[in-house]
Scaffold this motif. Structure first.
Motif, PDB file in Angstrom:
ATOM      1  N   MET A   1     -23.155  14.159  28.789  1.00 39.09           N
ATOM      2  CA  MET A   1     -22.970  13.009  27.940  1.00 39.09           C
ATOM      3  C   MET A   1     -23.659  11.809  28.588  1.00 39.09           C
ATOM      4  SD  MET A   1     -19.463  11.415  26.348  1.00 39.09           S
ATOM      5  CE  MET A   1     -18.659  10.743  27.779  1.00 39.09           C
ATOM      6  N   THR A   2     -24.159  10.935  27.763  1.00 41.12           N
ATOM      7  CA  THR A   2     -24.773   9.710  28.278  1.00 41.12           C
ATOM      8  C   THR A   2     -24.073   8.496  27.678  1.00 41.12           C
ATOM      9  OG1 THR A   2     -26.450   9.619  26.536  1.00 41.12           O
ATOM     10  CG2 THR A   2     -27.043  10.782  28.571  1.00 41.12           C
ATOM     11  N   ILE A   3     -24.164   7.413  28.408  1.00 42.87           N
ATOM     12  CA  ILE A   3     -23.594   6.143  27.970  1.00 42.87           C
ATOM     13  C   ILE A   3     -24.689   5.092  28.095  1.00 42.87           C
ATOM     14  CG2 ILE A   3     -21.874   4.366  28.458  1.00 42.87           C
ATOM     15  CD1 ILE A   3     -20.178   6.526  29.762  1.00 42.87           C
ATOM     16  N   ALA A   4     -24.801   4.270  27.086  1.00 41.82           N
ATOM     17  CA  ALA A   4     -25.785   3.190  27.139  1.00 41.82           C
ATOM     18  C   ALA A   4     -25.409   2.220  28.262  1.00 41.82           C
ATOM     19  CB  ALA A   4     -25.835   2.463  25.803  1.00 41.82           C
ATOM     20  N   GLU A  31     -30.045   4.798  29.698  1.00 37.87           N
ATOM     21  CA  GLU A  31     -29.033   5.788  29.323  1.00 37.87           C
ATOM     22  C   GLU A  31     -28.487   6.406  30.613  1.00 37.87           C
ATOM     23  OE1 GLU A  31     -27.781   6.615  26.281  1.00 37.87           O
ATOM     24  OE2 GLU A  31     -28.963   4.956  25.487  1.00 37.87           O
ATOM     25  N   VAL A  32     -27.201   6.236  30.852  1.00 34.07           N
ATOM     26  CA  VAL A  32     -26.569   6.693  32.090  1.00 34.07           C
ATOM     27  C   VAL A  32     -25.930   8.056  31.855  1.00 34.07           C
ATOM     28  CG1 VAL A  32     -24.804   6.153  33.809  1.00 34.07           C
ATOM     29  CG2 VAL A  32     -26.153   4.311  32.786  1.00 34.07           C
ATOM     30  N   ASP A  33     -26.332   9.034  32.644  1.00 36.04           N
ATOM     31  CA  ASP A  33     -25.787  10.390  32.566  1.00 36.04           C
ATOM     32  C   ASP A  33     -24.433  10.396  33.275  1.00 36.04           C
ATOM     33  OD1 ASP A  33     -25.110  13.070  32.947  1.00 36.04           O
ATOM     34  OD2 ASP A  33     -27.156  13.675  33.369  1.00 36.04           O
ATOM     35  N   THR A  34     -23.371  10.688  32.523  1.00 36.16           N
ATOM     36  CA  THR A  34     -22.024  10.627  33.104  1.00 36.16           C
ATOM     37  C   THR A  34     -21.796  11.704  34.151  1.00 36.16           C
ATOM     38  OG1 THR A  34     -21.123  11.951  31.288  1.00 36.16           O
ATOM     39  CG2 THR A  34     -20.999   9.555  31.070  1.00 36.16           C
ATOM     40  N   THR A  55     -22.617   8.111  23.658  1.00 29.82           N
ATOM     41  CA  THR A  55     -23.188   9.120  22.778  1.00 29.82           C
ATOM     42  C   THR A  55     -23.227  10.444  23.520  1.00 29.82           C
ATOM     43  OG1 THR A  55     -25.409   8.523  23.495  1.00 29.82           O
ATOM     44  CG2 THR A  55     -24.612   7.501  21.467  1.00 29.82           C
ATOM     45  N   ALA A  56     -22.691  11.466  22.916  1.00 25.24           N
ATOM     46  CA  ALA A  56     -22.666  12.792  23.556  1.00 25.24           C
ATOM     47  C   ALA A  56     -24.044  13.414  23.485  1.00 25.24           C
ATOM     48  CB  ALA A  56     -21.647  13.677  22.868  1.00 25.24           C
ATOM     49  N   ARG A  57     -24.450  14.007  24.609  1.00 29.45           N
ATOM     50  CA  ARG A  57     -25.738  14.705  24.652  1.00 29.45           C
ATOM     51  C   ARG A  57     -25.592  15.939  25.482  1.00 29.45           C
ATOM     52  NH1 ARG A  57     -30.464  10.245  24.751  1.00 29.45           N
ATOM     53  NH2 ARG A  57     -29.762   9.260  22.895  1.00 29.45           N
TER      54      ARG A  57
END
Length: 57
Positions: A1-4, A31-34, A55-57
């Motif tokens: 998942m990534t977070i802006a 975009e920060v990869d959790t 946003t889930a990725r």
């Protein structure tokens, strides 16, 4: 998942942690990869599930 990144910065600024927010703006990607940044998010006391603009990725 990534977070802006701006979502993380906004959360820190709401808590009055402007210096940390400035650092995040300079050092983290847009975009920060959790998964990759789990330790950093824990240090900042941010739970990805609590950040509404993720946003889930």
């Amino acid at each position: 998942m990534t977070i802006a990144r701006h979502t993380i910065v906004s959360a820190l600024r709401r808590r009055g942690q402007h210096t940390r927010a400035d650092w995040v703006e300079r050092e983290l990607p847009e975009e920060v990869d959790t998964t990759r940044h789990t330790g950093l998010l824990a240090t900042l006391r941010l739970d990805p599930a609590d950040l509404g603009d993720s946003t889930a990725r």
